[in-house]
Design a protein around this motif. Structure first.
Motif, PDB file in Angstrom:
ATOM      1  N   ASN A  32       0.854  -1.184   0.000  1.00 52.62           N
ATOM      2  CA  ASN A  32       0.000   0.000   0.000  1.00 52.62           C
ATOM      3  C   ASN A  32       0.892   1.236   0.000  1.00 52.62           C
ATOM      4  O   ASN A  32       1.769   1.363   0.857  1.00 52.62           O
ATOM      5  N   GLY A  35       1.538   3.146   3.361  1.00 49.51           N
ATOM      6  CA  GLY A  35       2.149   2.516   4.532  1.00 49.51           C
ATOM      7  C   GLY A  35       2.992   3.496   5.339  1.00 49.51           C
ATOM      8  O   GLY A  35       2.948   3.550   6.561  1.00 49.51           O
ATOM      9  N   PHE A  37       2.676   6.648   5.535  1.00 50.56           N
ATOM     10  CA  PHE A  37       1.851   7.701   6.119  1.00 50.56           C
ATOM     11  C   PHE A  37       1.555   7.390   7.579  1.00 50.56           C
ATOM     12  O   PHE A  37       1.510   8.274   8.430  1.00 50.56           O
ATOM     13  N   ARG A  38       1.369   6.111   7.882  1.00 49.43           N
ATOM     14  CA  ARG A  38       1.048   5.699   9.245  1.00 49.43           C
ATOM     15  C   ARG A  38       2.202   5.916  10.203  1.00 49.43           C
ATOM     16  O   ARG A  38       2.002   5.903  11.422  1.00 49.43           O
ATOM     17  N   VAL A  43      -1.010  10.827  13.155  1.00 46.26           N
ATOM     18  CA  VAL A  43      -1.887  10.499  12.027  1.00 46.26           C
ATOM     19  C   VAL A  43      -2.931   9.504  12.502  1.00 46.26           C
ATOM     20  O   VAL A  43      -2.598   8.460  13.059  1.00 46.26           O
ATOM     21  N   GLU A  45      -6.360   6.948  12.064  1.00 43.76           N
ATOM     22  CA  GLU A  45      -6.880   5.990  11.080  1.00 43.76           C
ATOM     23  C   GLU A  45      -7.905   6.670  10.182  1.00 43.76           C
ATOM     24  O   GLU A  45      -8.045   6.341   8.997  1.00 43.76           O
ATOM     25  N   GLU A  46      -8.593   7.638  10.739  1.00 44.98           N
ATOM     26  CA  GLU A  46      -9.591   8.385   9.961  1.00 44.98           C
ATOM     27  C   GLU A  46      -8.903   9.131   8.811  1.00 44.98           C
ATOM     28  O   GLU A  46      -9.394   9.159   7.678  1.00 44.98           O
ATOM     29  N   GLN A  47      -7.762   9.706   9.109  1.00 49.60           N
ATOM     30  CA  GLN A  47      -7.021  10.429   8.072  1.00 49.60           C
ATOM     31  C   GLN A  47      -6.524   9.465   7.004  1.00 49.60           C
ATOM     32  O   GLN A  47      -6.575   9.757   5.813  1.00 49.60           O
ATOM     33  N   ALA A  50      -9.455   8.471   4.912  1.00 54.47           N
ATOM     34  CA  ALA A  50      -9.891   9.558   4.016  1.00 54.47           C
ATOM     35  C   ALA A  50      -8.970   9.622   2.796  1.00 54.47           C
ATOM     36  O   ALA A  50      -9.427   9.798   1.661  1.00 54.47           O
ATOM     37  N   LEU A  51      -7.696   9.457   3.033  1.00 55.85           N
ATOM     38  CA  LEU A  51      -6.746   9.508   1.910  1.00 55.85           C
ATOM     39  C   LEU A  51      -6.928   8.297   1.004  1.00 55.85           C
ATOM     40  O   LEU A  51      -6.869   8.415  -0.224  1.00 55.85           O
ATOM     41  N   GLU A  52      -7.171   7.156   1.608  1.00 57.08           N
ATOM     42  CA  GLU A  52      -7.403   5.944   0.798  1.00 57.08           C
ATOM     43  C   GLU A  52      -8.601   6.141  -0.126  1.00 57.08           C
ATOM     44  O   GLU A  52      -8.570   5.790  -1.298  1.00 57.08           O
ATOM     45  N   SER A  54      -9.855   8.993  -1.173  1.00 49.42           N
ATOM     46  CA  SER A  54      -9.611  10.008  -2.200  1.00 49.42           C
ATOM     47  C   SER A  54      -8.738   9.455  -3.321  1.00 49.42           C
ATOM     48  O   SER A  54      -8.823   9.898  -4.454  1.00 49.42           O
ATOM     49  N   SER A  87      -0.463  13.583  -6.915  1.00 46.93           N
ATOM     50  CA  SER A  87      -1.372  13.093  -7.963  1.00 46.93           C
ATOM     51  C   SER A  87      -0.963  13.575  -9.350  1.00 46.93           C
ATOM     52  O   SER A  87      -1.793  14.024 -10.143  1.00 46.93           O
TER      53      SER A  87
END
Lengths: 332, 600
Positions: A32, A35, A37-38, A43, A45-47, A50-52, A54, A87
């Motif tokens: 992933n 990975g 980011f965690r 940070v 889990e909600e963030q 949300a990124l996942e 998007s 992106s």
């Protein structure tokens, strides 16, 4: 011939689809991109979730592939999902990388084929001479050395050469990395200076191993042709050696080398990974490595579509050239 | 003359081999040589910038030159808005540190400095609730002439508060982090140069807000681009359609480069950008403070560290800044001292550690946790994995503080890789050592898996730990999994987790890692005293008291044997022809680029 070409192109489509699906699956399943980011304190889990969402990473791989395929058919190559890449547009990135690799590869292959064919022909004509032995040794030397070694050796000696130039009061000439920014050269002389400065070392690196292959193939093919009946007949009829070699033997001896050149061109194009890494050129090789490392299947798909198309085209060109060079072959 | 083919081939092989060995084996140009040498020059002194005085920073007056300085780093710049989650990466900070001003900035030692170029003062003007007043210096402008003012601060808060939700309840801004901003209740602008922030709870790390993360972006550009009249009128609960316009612009229009959308508020402005390659900064003549020394700085990405070193040697770059340590590159750079190259390495803000899962049947026993920590030889890990780059590296002894930071105490000094002590601990807890040397209890052997991603350094770490702990009776199993950080770690699906925290200079985010039920407390660690200490630390406005509370939590976690810190990951840098360069752990080498002066 036209039917042959169309048939070859049509057969390529399902092969491309299968290949793209497998590649997408392997890279998407390998990890992933979020990975890392965690690993940032604070940070939540909600963030991450949300990124996942998007980036579309919440969907099953097969759905993501299907969506990518539909978009690709409509001309949308998608965006990178690699963390930190903002992106970036896949099509723009791939085309930019393709342009960089094209500039590297074309020069290298022209040098390699010219030298390789010339030396191969001469080595065959002067079989078992000193020239032949030196050419053979050089070819084996190039075969035995990994690309990264050739690159490192050239860089090291390139820097030493620059030191000598500097010692003589001249400017340093050879570059060991790609340019940091685009500089528009002024006069033609300045353009030549800049071009040779940037491209000499990576071109020689890429050309070295290709040259070895071309020279060996050309030599072997030329020897076989020179010993054939029709060449013996031509000599017996009193034709000059030059005419025998250039008009009769050379063309037929080029057939296997042409095939090799077409296939090799595509191979070198698709991933001069080591050369690009050592010389910091961010071309197709770099794009492949970074998209796999960052678990970015969309960028990898862009790379794959271009390189697969190049491989198909160049293989087709090889087959067509084979038919052109040898009238006995008819493509059906 | 006839020469045997075999002779010539043999000659070719010998020549080729010697060329290969000489070039591929690395160079040795004399100089300091070897891997265990001192950094050249007084590197540590370079961590202090010319413009700092006490707790404040003001751009110093330096000789203005017409020079272009090229700096290499591992990866290139990608986005002007580094606060958007999909764009966020440390390499953007390396350029933006000279482009975007903030209320505070950090020096090379991560000391927090008030940015007096743009701020008059920052004060706590109210307690319970905490109110902080930020006074901007009059006359500060963006490079396009618009004022740098309260609007920009308001946008910074709005975009990172995490409370602007869409219909499904997700953050519409998808910010990379919300720490600190999520507890700001409101941002008021009594005047364009005065910002008043009211917090819902005490937040001692308020200095981390509005600028340290280079997150103060031009509100006027967004207002024009998104069609919003006045950003200060919007709050997280405003009309969703309006907020979505703002969020869409914020997330997408500040990627790559567009000069019209990306003005500067600091010493340099972005003037050119090549995707995946480089970004060019030129002196910002509109900057209110003293102008930068170099006229132009080109920051370019070279992913191979040895190639960076060779580019420095060849004069193609003047500065290397390597966030990823590489022993070969370090060796090469040390050997260039005779050519005037100064090499340095410093501890970064990332640290590798081993989290012990309290849900594991063995690790819920304190004796097993202690025995594991006793057998791991952290000094040997540091020696083999880190000292080739940073030769005075020491094992990290704290989960909360970094080495050299005020409050740092080595709480793990007792753990020196003593397998006998570990064995005794296990035997004292009722384990018996079997004929295979592995401890067992109740007929079950003590086996622990260390889960990690597929990085060579971590693989080597596990191999070394296996050799350390086997004599102690602990069977350590390598659980390499490239997907580990994907879903497994957040679900607590491991015995022992080996990974790195990429920390920030402020400690507020740590509560989520170590507090009971914290969002990143994946090992189910719980200690009420630690919880209380973290609450005290993260809400106490007295810096000394806050630091003491963090120190208390740190000590308690060490006593609980929850997580074993290993070492900080080092950064490397090298330069020639400049007077003072240092790799700041957050901002890279450009953090003081405005002060650079060329030297012969």
């Amino acid at each position: 011939m036209i039917r042959y070409i169309i048939r070859r192109l049509l057969i390529s489509i399902p092969i491309l689809m299968i290949g793209s699906f497998l590649a997408f699956l392997m890279v998407a399943a390998a990890g992933n991109p979020l990975g890392e980011f965690r690993q940032r304190p604070g940070v939540t889990e909600e963030q991450v979730r949300a990124l996942e969402i998007s980036l579309g990473l919440d969907q099953p791989i097969i759905v993501r592939y299907w969506n990518w395929l539909l978009d690709f058919i409509r001309g949308d190559w998608g965006e990178s999902i690699a963390l930190g890449q903002a992106s970036v547009d896949v099509f723009d990135s791939v085309m930019r990388s393709l342009g960089i690799t094209t500039r590297l590869v074309i020069g290298a292959e022209v040098v390699a084929i010219t030298l390789g064919v010339t030396i191969g022909v001469l080595a065959a004509v002067k079989q078992y001479s000193i020239f032949d032995y030196v050419a053979t040794s050089a070819a084996f030397l190039m075969f035995s050395m990994p690309v990264f070694c050739v690159a490192v050796i050239l860089k090291t000696y390139g820097i030493q050469f620059n030191n000598v130039l500097e010692g003589m009061g001249l400017d340093r000439w050879l570059s060991t990395v790609s340019p940091g920014e685009t500089i528009s050269a002024g006069s033609f002389t300045e353009w030549v200076y800049r071009y040779t400065s940037l491209y000499t070392l990576p071109t020689l690196t890429l050309a070295a191993i290709s040259f070895a292959a071309y020279s060996r193939f050309q030599r072997a093919s030329m020897l076989e042709t020179l010993h054939s009946d029709y060449v013996r007949t031509a000599k017996a009829k009193g034709l000059s050696q030059r005419r025998v070699i250039m008009r009769h033997a050379f063309r037929n001896a080029m057939i296997p080398v042409t095939t090799l050149f077409s296939i090799n061109f595509a191979v070198v194009f698709t991933g001069a990974i080591v050369t690009e890494t050592v010389f910091a050129w961010r071309g197709m090789g770099y794009l492949l490595v970074s998209s796999v490392r960052q678990f970015d299947p969309y960028m990898l798909m862009g790379w794959l579509m271009v390189t697969a198309t190049l491989v198909i085209i160049f293989n087709l060109v090889a087959d067509i050239m084979y038919g052109v060079l040898d009238p006995r072959i008819r493509l059906a | 003359m006839s020469i045997k083919k075999s002779t010539l081939s043999a000659v070719a092989a010998v020549v080729g081999t010697s060329l290969v060995l000489s070039a591929c084996g690395g160079t040795d140009n004399g100089g300091n040589g070897g891997g265990a040498t001192e950094p050249n020059g007084d590197v540590a002194a370079m961590a202090v910038s010319k413009g700092q005085s006490g707790d404040e920073y003001t751009s110093p007056e330096v000789e203005q030159s017409t020079e272009t300085i090229t700096v290499s780093t591992d990866n290139p710049f990608t986005a002007y808005n580094n606060s958007a989650a999909d764009a966020n990466n440390s390499y953007n900070s390396f350029a933006l540190t000279m482009v975007l001003s903030g209320a505070y900035k950090l020096d090379g030692n991560d000391k927090v400095l008030l940015n007096k170029d743009v701020m008059e003062s920052v004060e706590i003007t109210g307690e319970d609730p905490q109110v902080v007043t930020w006074k901007i210096k009059p006359g500060v402008t963006w490079s396009d002439g618009e004022a740098w003012d309260c609007d920009d601060f308001h946008l910074t808060w709005l975009s990172q508060t995490g409370k602007a939700k869409d219909e499904k309840g997700g953050d519409i801004f998808t910010a990379a982090g919300t720490t600190g901003y999520e507890i700001i209740e409101k941002v008021e602008c009594p005047s364009p140069t005065e910002v008043v922030t009211t917090f819902s709870e005490n937040y001692p790390d308020y200095k981390s807000l509005f600028g340290v993360s280079l997150d103060v972006l031009p509100a006027h550009v967004l207002e024009k681009g998104a069609g919003v009249e006045d950003i200060t009128k919007l709050t997280p609960t405003s009309d969703l359609a309006e907020l979505k316009k703002v969020a869409e612009f914020w997330k997408t229009k500040w990627n790559g480069f567009d000069a019209a959308l990306m003005p500067s508020s600091a010493q340099y402005k972005i003037t050119a950008f090549e995707q995946n390659n480089s970004v060019t900064l030129e002196r910002n003549e509109s900057f209110i403070g003293n102008k930068g020394g170099p006229a132009k700085i080109v920051l370019r990405g070279i992913s191979d560290q040895v190639a960076q070193a060779q580019a420095l040697e060849n004069g193609e770059v003047m500065v290397n800044s390597m966030a990823q340590p590489d022993a070969n590159a370090a060796e090469r750079l040390r050997n260039l001292s005779a050519q005037g190259v100064i090499f340095g390495a410093s501890n970064g803000l990332s640290f590798e550690h081993l989290d012990l899962n309290f849900k594991n049947k063995w690790l819920k026993d304190a004796a097993v946790r202690k025995a594991f920590m006793q057998c791991v030889n952290r000094d040997e890990l540091t020696e083999k994995l880190i000292r080739p780059v940073l030769e005075d590296a020491k094992p990290l002894g704290s989960l909360v503080f970094f080495q050299g930071e005020e409050g740092y105490v080595d709480n793990y000094a007792a753990y020196t890789g003593d397998a006998n002590a570990a064995k005794a601990t296990l035997e004292g807890a009722g384990f018996t050592i079997g004929s295979d040397g592995i401890a067992a209890k109740g007929g079950e052997k003590l086996s622990l898996k260390i889960a990690h991603t597929d990085i060579p350094r971590r693989k080597q770490t596990v191999e070394l730990i296996q050799s350390h702990c086997k004599p102690a009776g602990i069977d350590v199993v390598d659980d390499t999994d490239p997907n580990f950080l994907d879903t497994r770690v957040s679900q607590g699906d491991y015995d022992i987790a080996l990974f790195a925290w990429s920390a920030a200079p402020f400690k507020s985010g740590q509560k989520s890692i170590y507090s009971t039920g914290g969002g990143q407390n994946w090992s189910a660690y719980t200690n009420k005293e630690v919880d209380a200490a973290f609450i005290d630390a993260s809400t106490n406005l007295d810096e000394a008291a806050s630091r003491d509370a963090y120190a208390k939590a740190d000590k308690l976690m060490a006593e609980d044997n929850y997580s074993l810190p290993l070492y900080q990951l080092p950064r490397m840098f090298a330069f020639k022809g400049l007077d003072k360069v240092y790799f700041q752990s957050y901002y890279g080498t450009l953090w003081n680029a405005n002060e650079w002066v060329k030297v012969s």
